[in-house]
Design a protein around this motif. Structure first.
Motif, PDB file in Angstrom:
ATOM      1  N   ILE A  43       0.856  -1.197   0.000  1.00 33.64           N
ATOM      2  CA  ILE A  43       0.000   0.000   0.000  1.00 33.64           C
ATOM      3  C   ILE A  43       0.886   1.239   0.000  1.00 33.64           C
ATOM      4  CG2 ILE A  43      -1.767   1.271   1.274  1.00 33.64           C
ATOM      5  CD1 ILE A  43      -2.667  -1.376   2.484  1.00 33.64           C
ATOM      6  N   HIS A  44       0.553   2.199  -0.860  1.00 31.31           N
ATOM      7  CA  HIS A  44       1.354   3.415  -0.991  1.00 31.31           C
ATOM      8  C   HIS A  44       0.456   4.637  -0.862  1.00 31.31           C
ATOM      9  CE1 HIS A  44       4.456   0.683  -2.445  1.00 31.31           C
ATOM     10  NE2 HIS A  44       3.564   0.207  -3.315  1.00 31.31           N
ATOM     11  N   PRO A  74     -11.119  -0.018   8.641  1.00 30.98           N
ATOM     12  CA  PRO A  74     -10.364  -0.204   7.397  1.00 30.98           C
ATOM     13  C   PRO A  74     -10.113   1.119   6.681  1.00 30.98           C
ATOM     14  CG  PRO A  74     -12.647  -0.876   7.099  1.00 30.98           C
ATOM     15  CD  PRO A  74     -12.471  -0.604   8.561  1.00 30.98           C
ATOM     16  N   ILE A  75      -9.003   1.163   5.954  1.00 33.39           N
ATOM     17  CA  ILE A  75      -8.736   2.310   5.095  1.00 33.39           C
ATOM     18  C   ILE A  75      -9.368   2.039   3.730  1.00 33.39           C
ATOM     19  CG2 ILE A  75      -6.586   2.801   6.318  1.00 33.39           C
ATOM     20  CD1 ILE A  75      -5.066   1.682   3.895  1.00 33.39           C
ATOM     21  N   LEU A  76      -9.438   3.053   2.895  1.00 33.30           N
ATOM     22  CA  LEU A  76      -9.989   2.917   1.548  1.00 33.30           C
ATOM     23  C   LEU A  76      -8.854   3.036   0.538  1.00 33.30           C
ATOM     24  CD1 LEU A  76     -12.456   2.761  -0.380  1.00 33.30           C
ATOM     25  CD2 LEU A  76     -12.584   5.262  -0.244  1.00 33.30           C
ATOM     26  N   VAL A  90      -6.753   6.036  -0.812  1.00 31.83           N
ATOM     27  CA  VAL A  90      -7.724   7.085  -1.129  1.00 31.83           C
ATOM     28  C   VAL A  90      -8.107   7.824   0.144  1.00 31.83           C
ATOM     29  CG1 VAL A  90     -10.028   7.584  -2.061  1.00 31.83           C
ATOM     30  CG2 VAL A  90      -8.620   5.784  -3.101  1.00 31.83           C
ATOM     31  N   ALA A  91      -8.353   7.094   1.206  1.00 33.63           N
ATOM     32  CA  ALA A  91      -8.687   7.700   2.494  1.00 33.63           C
ATOM     33  C   ALA A  91      -8.141   6.827   3.607  1.00 33.63           C
ATOM     34  CB  ALA A  91     -10.207   7.849   2.636  1.00 33.63           C
ATOM     35  N   GLY A  92      -7.508   7.443   4.599  1.00 38.24           N
ATOM     36  CA  GLY A  92      -6.987   6.701   5.743  1.00 38.24           C
ATOM     37  C   GLY A  92      -5.477   6.694   5.852  1.00 38.24           C
ATOM     38  N   GLU A  93      -4.819   7.704   5.261  1.00 37.38           N
ATOM     39  CA  GLU A  93      -3.355   7.703   5.281  1.00 37.38           C
ATOM     40  C   GLU A  93      -2.794   7.774   6.701  1.00 37.38           C
ATOM     41  OE1 GLU A  93       0.479  10.279   3.694  1.00 37.38           O
ATOM     42  OE2 GLU A  93      -1.390  10.375   2.539  1.00 37.38           O
ATOM     43  N   ARG A  94      -3.467   8.502   7.595  1.00 43.83           N
ATOM     44  CA  ARG A  94      -2.951   8.621   8.954  1.00 43.83           C
ATOM     45  C   ARG A  94      -2.926   7.252   9.639  1.00 43.83           C
ATOM     46  NH1 ARG A  94      -5.552  13.018  12.803  1.00 43.83           N
ATOM     47  NH2 ARG A  94      -7.408  11.822  12.290  1.00 43.83           N
ATOM     48  N   ARG A  95      -3.979   6.444   9.456  1.00 40.90           N
ATOM     49  CA  ARG A  95      -3.998   5.096  10.030  1.00 40.90           C
ATOM     50  C   ARG A  95      -2.868   4.246   9.437  1.00 40.90           C
ATOM     51  NH1 ARG A  95      -9.800   4.015   8.402  1.00 40.90           N
ATOM     52  NH2 ARG A  95      -9.641   6.195   7.763  1.00 40.90           N
ATOM     53  N   TRP A  96      -2.648   4.373   8.140  1.00 39.33           N
ATOM     54  CA  TRP A  96      -1.578   3.626   7.469  1.00 39.33           C
ATOM     55  C   TRP A  96      -0.209   4.021   8.013  1.00 39.33           C
ATOM     56  CZ3 TRP A  96       1.887   5.892   3.750  1.00 39.33           C
ATOM     57  CH2 TRP A  96       2.690   4.982   3.053  1.00 39.33           C
ATOM     58  N   ILE A 107      -2.912  -4.531   6.969  1.00 43.06           N
ATOM     59  CA  ILE A 107      -3.905  -3.563   7.447  1.00 43.06           C
ATOM     60  C   ILE A 107      -5.228  -3.828   6.732  1.00 43.06           C
ATOM     61  CG2 ILE A 107      -3.245  -1.842   5.709  1.00 43.06           C
ATOM     62  CD1 ILE A 107      -3.799   0.335   7.788  1.00 43.06           C
ATOM     63  N   PRO A 108      -6.370  -3.743   7.434  1.00 43.76           N
ATOM     64  CA  PRO A 108      -7.658  -3.957   6.766  1.00 43.76           C
ATOM     65  C   PRO A 108      -7.954  -2.808   5.794  1.00 43.76           C
ATOM     66  CG  PRO A 108      -8.003  -3.213   9.024  1.00 43.76           C
ATOM     67  CD  PRO A 108      -6.539  -3.471   8.873  1.00 43.76           C
ATOM     68  N   ALA A 109      -8.429  -3.166   4.610  1.00 44.68           N
ATOM     69  CA  ALA A 109      -8.681  -2.142   3.592  1.00 44.68           C
ATOM     70  C   ALA A 109      -9.858  -2.539   2.721  1.00 44.68           C
ATOM     71  CB  ALA A 109      -7.433  -1.940   2.724  1.00 44.68           C
ATOM     72  N   LEU A 110     -10.592  -1.547   2.282  1.00 42.58           N
ATOM     73  CA  LEU A 110     -11.639  -1.708   1.288  1.00 42.58           C
ATOM     74  C   LEU A 110     -11.056  -1.299  -0.059  1.00 42.58           C
ATOM     75  CD1 LEU A 110     -14.365  -0.019   3.433  1.00 42.58           C
ATOM     76  CD2 LEU A 110     -14.657  -2.306   2.501  1.00 42.58           C
ATOM     77  N   VAL A 111     -11.200  -2.148  -1.070  1.00 43.88           N
ATOM     78  CA  VAL A 111     -10.649  -1.867  -2.398  1.00 43.88           C
ATOM     79  C   VAL A 111     -11.784  -1.428  -3.316  1.00 43.88           C
ATOM     80  CG1 VAL A 111      -9.361  -2.790  -4.351  1.00 43.88           C
ATOM     81  CG2 VAL A 111      -8.864  -3.603  -2.038  1.00 43.88           C
ATOM     82  N   ARG A 112     -11.608  -0.280  -3.950  1.00 46.33           N
ATOM     83  CA  ARG A 112     -12.607   0.237  -4.879  1.00 46.33           C
ATOM     84  C   ARG A 112     -11.941   0.670  -6.179  1.00 46.33           C
ATOM     85  NH1 ARG A 112     -15.111  -2.044  -1.855  1.00 46.33           N
ATOM     86  NH2 ARG A 112     -16.808  -1.405  -0.476  1.00 46.33           N
ATOM     87  N   GLU A 113     -12.617   0.427  -7.287  1.00 45.59           N
ATOM     88  CA  GLU A 113     -12.144   0.899  -8.589  1.00 45.59           C
ATOM     89  C   GLU A 113     -12.556   2.362  -8.735  1.00 45.59           C
ATOM     90  OE1 GLU A 113     -10.377  -0.538 -10.900  1.00 45.59           O
ATOM     91  OE2 GLU A 113     -10.312  -2.626 -10.180  1.00 45.59           O
ATOM     92  N   LEU A 114     -11.598   3.268  -8.667  1.00 49.39           N
ATOM     93  CA  LEU A 114     -11.878   4.694  -8.722  1.00 49.39           C
ATOM     94  C   LEU A 114     -10.900   5.372  -9.670  1.00 49.39           C
ATOM     95  CD1 LEU A 114     -12.170   5.243  -4.855  1.00 49.39           C
ATOM     96  CD2 LEU A 114     -14.092   5.231  -6.456  1.00 49.39           C
ATOM     97  N   ASP A 115     -11.412   6.281 -10.513  1.00 56.20           N
ATOM     98  CA  ASP A 115     -10.489   7.016 -11.375  1.00 56.20           C
ATOM     99  C   ASP A 115      -9.842   8.148 -10.580  1.00 56.20           C
ATOM    100  OD1 ASP A 115     -12.303   9.175 -11.232  1.00 56.20           O
ATOM    101  OD2 ASP A 115     -13.223   8.699 -13.162  1.00 56.20           O
ATOM    102  N   ASP A 116      -8.894   8.863 -11.189  1.00 60.44           N
ATOM    103  CA  ASP A 116      -8.136   9.893 -10.470  1.00 60.44           C
ATOM    104  C   ASP A 116      -9.051  10.973  -9.898  1.00 60.44           C
ATOM    105  OD1 ASP A 116      -5.843   8.554 -11.088  1.00 60.44           O
ATOM    106  OD2 ASP A 116      -5.225   9.891 -12.701  1.00 60.44           O
TER     107      ASP A 116
END
Length: 292
Positions: A43-44, A74-76, A90-96, A107-116
């Motif tokens: 995760i980056h 979970p982060i996104l 996408v969201a949750g950098e502080r937790r990461w 780390i628990p994460a939700l994966v979503r297909e999102l454009d820029d």
């Protein structure tokens, strides 16, 4: 704006585990997928993340919590646009970040297909709704959002769940000289200080005085007014100091209008002066004064 855009704030809460999962489908318009554990090294951070500054004390507190209880929310993320098999936050950098410091392997994460564009919009909403951006980051984020998405101020305000006047007033901070913006960005000046300084013709000098002397917002407003009035003349009647009620009324009006207000009362008669810095502020003032 599409209905999904207007519902982004509620949908984001669902994506981050704060509401029932079906709300995600309603907002995103696609099937949902539960959180899964992803190795932290896959995760980056998103280089376009609107938030650039992370409070060290808050990170340390979150690190301690994660060491004790793990990552509870979970982060996104989305699949990385440049690295196959890896993911971008996408969201949750502080937790990461805190999880890395705590030595967590996954780390628990939700994966979503999102454009820029969509990823950036969600990142802004997540930060703004959680009050994680300082005023300068927020102003830059709105500016970037409007530029990337082609939004008007009204559409940007609807996307992040703020009033148009709040977005307009925050965007005004971009008019400040770069050194003053840096003071706000680094927490040496608040948004209230910055709005007061906007009314000055010598913004950098005023900002330096405020930082050096640790002035309050009210003191800053008084300093700006004193500079604008110029040196006091030796002759002529001296203006009486304002009573507490008048000063309090000025402060109340400034909070409502987001503009500098000066009340000159002379025995029950006088005038109210409202100083605006942009045509958008004048437009907003007219809307408020003519609202039925």
């Amino acid at each position: 704006m599409a209905e999904g855009r207007r519902g982004l704030g509620r949908g984001l809460s669902a994506l981050l585990g704060e509401e029932d999962a079906p709300a995600v489908a309603a907002v995103e318009g696609r099937p949902t997928e539960g959180a899964r554990e992803i190795p932290i090294e896959l995760i980056h951070r998103n280089p376009g993340q609107p938030r650039q500054h992370f409070d060290e004390a808050e990170l340390a507190e979150l690190e301690t919590s994660i060491r004790a209880s793990g990552v509870l929310q979970p982060i996104l993320v989305r699949p990385s646009p440049s690295k196959a098999g890896e993911f971008e936050i996408v969201a949750g950098e502080r937790r990461w970040r805190a999880a890395q410091r705590a030595g967590v392997g996954a780390i628990p994460a939700l994966v979503r297909e999102l454009d820029d564009h969509r990823a950036y919009e969600i990142a802004i909403v997540e930060n703004v709704q959680r009050s994680d951006l300082n005023a300068m980051e927020e102003a830059r984020a709105y500016d970037e959002l409007m530029g990337r998405m082609g939004y008007t101020q009204e559409k940007a305000a609807a996307a992040v769940g703020k009033s148009r006047s709040h977005v307009a007033n925050t965007l005004r901070l971009l008019q400040l000289p770069q050194p003053v913006q840096e003071h706000v960005l680094n927490g040496r000046l608040t948004a209230g200080h910055a709005r007061a300084i906007l009314a000055s013709d010598d913004q950098e000098a005023i900002a330096e005085q405020v930082v050096a002397r640790g002035l309050s917002v009210r003191d800053t407003e008084n300093l700006v007014r004193a500079k604008a009035a110029g040196p006091k003349k030796a002759s002529g009647p001296r203006r009486a100091p304002k009573d507490t009620d008048t000063a309090a009324l000025e402060a109340d009006l400034e909070d409502v209008l987001g503009m500098s207000v000066d009340i000159a009362d002379r025995g029950g008669a006088g005038e109210v002066r409202i100083k605006y810095a942009t045509l958008e502020q004048l437009d907003e003032l007219c809307r408020k004064l003519t609202r039925i």
